[in-house]
Design a protein around this motif. Structure first.
Motif, PDB file in Angstrom:
ATOM      1  N   GLU A 303     -17.506  86.704   8.012  1.00  0.00           N
ATOM      2  CA  GLU A 303     -18.817  86.677   8.654  1.00  0.00           C
ATOM      3  C   GLU A 303     -18.654  86.084  10.046  1.00  0.00           C
ATOM      4  N   TRP A 304     -19.238  86.744  11.030  1.00  0.00           N
ATOM      5  CA  TRP A 304     -19.140  86.292  12.408  1.00  0.00           C
ATOM      6  C   TRP A 304     -20.494  85.705  12.837  1.00  0.00           C
ATOM      7  N   ARG A 305     -20.486  84.454  13.202  1.00  0.00           N
ATOM      8  CA  ARG A 305     -21.744  83.796  13.540  1.00  0.00           C
ATOM      9  C   ARG A 305     -22.279  84.311  14.869  1.00  0.00           C
ATOM     10  N   VAL A 306     -23.593  84.277  14.991  1.00  0.00           N
ATOM     11  CA  VAL A 306     -24.275  84.686  16.210  1.00  0.00           C
ATOM     12  C   VAL A 306     -24.364  83.495  17.151  1.00  0.00           C
ATOM     13  N   ILE A 307     -24.121  83.728  18.425  1.00  0.00           N
ATOM     14  CA  ILE A 307     -24.251  82.689  19.454  1.00  0.00           C
ATOM     15  C   ILE A 307     -25.471  83.020  20.296  1.00  0.00           C
ATOM     16  N   ASP A 308     -26.465  82.167  20.253  1.00  0.00           N
ATOM     17  CA  ASP A 308     -27.691  82.370  21.029  1.00  0.00           C
ATOM     18  C   ASP A 308     -27.515  81.740  22.413  1.00  0.00           C
ATOM     19  N   VAL A 309     -27.787  82.533  23.436  1.00  0.00           N
ATOM     20  CA  VAL A 309     -27.529  82.086  24.810  1.00  0.00           C
ATOM     21  C   VAL A 309     -28.790  82.259  25.658  1.00  0.00           C
ATOM     22  N   PRO A 310     -29.477  81.161  26.019  1.00  0.00           N
ATOM     23  CA  PRO A 310     -30.580  81.266  26.986  1.00  0.00           C
ATOM     24  C   PRO A 310     -30.020  81.629  28.361  1.00  0.00           C
ATOM     25  N   LEU A 311     -30.665  82.565  29.041  1.00  0.00           N
ATOM     26  CA  LEU A 311     -30.173  83.027  30.335  1.00  0.00           C
ATOM     27  C   LEU A 311     -31.053  82.573  31.501  1.00  0.00           C
ATOM     28  N   GLY A 312     -32.350  82.587  31.308  1.00  0.00           N
ATOM     29  CA  GLY A 312     -33.256  82.212  32.393  1.00  0.00           C
ATOM     30  C   GLY A 312     -33.569  83.371  33.317  1.00  0.00           C
ATOM     31  N   GLU A 313     -34.059  83.029  34.516  1.00  0.00           N
ATOM     32  CA  GLU A 313     -34.523  84.046  35.454  1.00  0.00           C
ATOM     33  C   GLU A 313     -33.387  84.660  36.278  1.00  0.00           C
ATOM     34  N   GLU A 314     -32.414  83.847  36.598  1.00  0.00           N
ATOM     35  CA  GLU A 314     -31.332  84.314  37.475  1.00  0.00           C
ATOM     36  C   GLU A 314     -29.987  83.900  36.878  1.00  0.00           C
ATOM     37  N   TRP A 315     -29.112  84.824  36.675  1.00  0.00           N
ATOM     38  CA  TRP A 315     -27.861  84.521  36.014  1.00  0.00           C
ATOM     39  C   TRP A 315     -26.801  85.587  36.299  1.00  0.00           C
ATOM     40  N   THR A 316     -25.556  85.215  36.059  1.00  0.00           N
ATOM     41  CA  THR A 316     -24.415  86.136  36.152  1.00  0.00           C
ATOM     42  C   THR A 316     -23.529  85.890  34.948  1.00  0.00           C
ATOM     43  N   MET A 317     -23.171  86.960  34.264  1.00  0.00           N
ATOM     44  CA  MET A 317     -22.320  86.848  33.083  1.00  0.00           C
ATOM     45  C   MET A 317     -21.108  87.749  33.251  1.00  0.00           C
ATOM     46  N   MET A 318     -19.926  87.216  32.948  1.00  0.00           N
ATOM     47  CA  MET A 318     -18.695  87.990  33.065  1.00  0.00           C
ATOM     48  C   MET A 318     -17.964  88.020  31.727  1.00  0.00           C
ATOM     49  N   LEU A 319     -17.754  89.215  31.205  1.00  0.00           N
ATOM     50  CA  LEU A 319     -16.944  89.437  30.023  1.00  0.00           C
ATOM     51  C   LEU A 319     -15.619  90.029  30.475  1.00  0.00           C
ATOM     52  N   TYR A 320     -14.526  89.641  29.848  1.00  0.00           N
ATOM     53  CA  TYR A 320     -13.208  90.043  30.343  1.00  0.00           C
ATOM     54  C   TYR A 320     -12.213  90.057  29.185  1.00  0.00           C
ATOM     55  N   THR A 321     -11.085  90.710  29.417  1.00  0.00           N
ATOM     56  CA  THR A 321      -9.997  90.674  28.440  1.00  0.00           C
ATOM     57  C   THR A 321      -8.971  89.624  28.869  1.00  0.00           C
ATOM     58  N   ASP A 322      -8.037  89.313  27.977  1.00  0.00           N
ATOM     59  CA  ASP A 322      -7.150  88.177  28.221  1.00  0.00           C
ATOM     60  C   ASP A 322      -6.139  88.414  29.333  1.00  0.00           C
ATOM     61  N   GLY A 323      -6.048  89.661  29.849  1.00  0.00           N
ATOM     62  CA  GLY A 323      -5.188  89.897  30.993  1.00  0.00           C
ATOM     63  C   GLY A 323      -5.576  89.058  32.197  1.00  0.00           C
ATOM     64  N   LEU A 324      -6.871  88.723  32.290  1.00  0.00           N
ATOM     65  CA  LEU A 324      -7.342  87.916  33.421  1.00  0.00           C
ATOM     66  C   LEU A 324      -6.856  86.481  33.330  1.00  0.00           C
ATOM     67  N   ILE A 325      -6.963  85.878  32.161  1.00  0.00           N
ATOM     68  CA  ILE A 325      -6.596  84.466  32.037  1.00  0.00           C
ATOM     69  C   ILE A 325      -5.106  84.273  31.762  1.00  0.00           C
ATOM     70  N   GLU A 326      -4.393  85.362  31.466  1.00  0.00           N
ATOM     71  CA  GLU A 326      -2.953  85.264  31.251  1.00  0.00           C
ATOM     72  C   GLU A 326      -2.159  85.653  32.491  1.00  0.00           C
ATOM     73  N   ALA A 327      -2.855  85.936  33.594  1.00  0.00           N
ATOM     74  CA  ALA A 327      -2.175  86.291  34.832  1.00  0.00           C
ATOM     75  C   ALA A 327      -1.329  85.117  35.311  1.00  0.00           C
ATOM     76  N   ILE A 336      -3.463  81.277  34.425  1.00  0.00           N
ATOM     77  CA  ILE A 336      -4.749  80.787  34.906  1.00  0.00           C
ATOM     78  C   ILE A 336      -5.488  80.051  33.797  1.00  0.00           C
ATOM     79  N   GLY A 337      -5.605  80.685  32.620  1.00  0.00           N
ATOM     80  CA  GLY A 337      -6.330  80.090  31.506  1.00  0.00           C
ATOM     81  C   GLY A 337      -7.831  80.091  31.745  1.00  0.00           C
ATOM     82  N   VAL A 338      -8.577  79.768  30.706  1.00  0.00           N
ATOM     83  CA  VAL A 338     -10.044  79.752  30.812  1.00  0.00           C
ATOM     84  C   VAL A 338     -10.501  78.674  31.796  1.00  0.00           C
TER      85      VAL A 338
END
Length: 377
Positions: A303-327, A336-338
């Motif tokens: 079972e994968w738990r749900v993560i509730d995320v308040p965003l508000g009026e102005e926001w930026t969200m970035m989803l990425y694969t591990d190639g970015l943090i393993e560069a 680089i790491g998270v």
């Protein structure tokens, strides 16, 4: 006048007639750089001597244990990178022509051979073989490029997004190895106004992993359009992965987000995947410290738990694969790491993908990024 071979070659002569073999060896000795020559009296002996070090083969088609083109076929199979010249008699000129059509670089009539002709024929055969191999490599590269382009277009589709209130930006960069990986992403807006995003990474590299990524992405889009965005979605993707993967150790990490129609709230599942980076109210943070659960394809009945995320009026969200943090960054072996990624975003004040990627070092893995931004207004 001595014959001229421009380089010292390793050559195998396959000839059952002692006199003809002696003549060819003597003519080869007259070359400016005589080749290193070995001699086989039969196809059986030739099989024992043919290896990756043989650069050129002179083969007679009247061997005691091979019928005409059979010897050539065996030589071409055992030494695909060697240049091959066929030796024929006056009565077998037509066989020489057939041999060239079958894959030999040239043929020589024994009665016409002299040192100059032999050297020139070998040099020509070598150059023709190089050209043939270069052409073959080019064709293979073009086919691979077309296949990669087809798979990438399926891995990285156009978003189904109707709203203009969200800026949607994606990037994909291949790793330094150049081998296609299974990174995929997608964005779909459903009729109720919700925006659904996924980014995932099939472990491993190659066309099988890429094809599996395509299947998972298409399945995800189908489930979203069918309204199945709850736990059923992940269970279905997990079942598909187990059914389609080539080996039981292959798993997939992914991150899904469903942004509410008012764009002020998100529900996410981080499935063994690097956590998204969120910028809101001027603060940079990761969405979660711990994932929702393990990757797909590892444990049954998860079972994968749900993560509730308040965003508000102005926001930026970035989803990425591990190639970015393993560069690679800084000292050899450094990544680089998270935490390093968060610091880069903080230094820039916001997430500018092009600027961020220019600060990334050498990629050891493919990099895929999806950025969603909502401006106040």
């Amino acid at each position: 006048m001595t014959a001229n071979l421009s380089e010292t070659l390793t050559l195998l002569l396959i000839e059952d007639d002692d006199g003809d073999a002696f003549l060819v060896e003597e003519l080869l000795k007259e070359a400016e750089a005589p080749p290193r020559t070995s001699w086989a009296r039969s196809l059986r002996e030739a099989k024992e001597k043919l290896n990756e070090h043989i650069q050129c083969v002179l083969v007679d088609l009247t061997l005691p244990d091979a019928n005409r083109l059979q010897a050539l076929e065996e030589v071409l199979k055992l030494a695909p990178h060697a240049a091959v010249l066929v030796l024929t008699g006056l009565r077998d000129v037509h066989v020489g022509v057939a041999a060239v059509q079958a894959g030999a670089q040239d043929y020589l009539v024994k009665q016409d051979i002299d040192a100059r002709l032999l050297a020139r024929a070998i040099r020509y055969a070598m150059e023709r073989k190089r050209a043939d191999l270069a052409h073959l490599a080019l064709v293979q590269a073009e086919l691979q490029a077309k296949e990669n382009a087809r798979l990438e277009s399926a891995l990285l589709p156009a978003a189904l997004l109707r709203t203009e209130a969200i800026e949607h930006v994606t990037r994909y960069l291949p790793g330094s190895g150049g081998t296609l990986a299974g990174d995929f992403f997608d964005t779909v807006q459903t009729p109720d106004g919700s925006v659904h995003v996924v980014i995932g990474d099939v472990c491993g590299h190659g066309p099988d992993e890429a094809a599996l990524g395509v299947a998972l992405r298409i399945a995800w889009r189908t489930l979203v359009l069918a309204g199945r965005t709850d736990e059923t979605m992940l269970r279905t993707l997990d079942a598909l992965l187990r059914a389609e993967r080539k080996a039981p150790e292959i798993f997939t990490t992914l991150c899904t987000a469903t942004i509410a129609p008012d764009l002020r709230y998100a529900r996410m599942r981080v499935v063994g995947h690097p956590p998204p980076v969120l910028v809101r109210d001027g603060h940079v943070e990761v969405v979660c410290d711990t994932p929702s659960g393990p990757p797909l394809g590892i444990f049954p009945d998860v079972e994968w738990r749900v993560i509730d995320v308040p965003l508000g009026e102005e926001w930026t969200m970035m989803l990425y694969t591990d190639g970015l943090i393993e560069a690679a960054v800084g000292e050899p072996g450094g990544e680089i790491g998270v935490d390093g990624l968060v610091e880069l975003v903080r230094a820039h004040g916001d997430i500018d993908l092009d600027r961020l990627i220019t600060h990334v070092g050498t990629l050891s893995d493919d990099l895929a990024v999806v950025l969603l931004r909502r401006r106040r207004g």
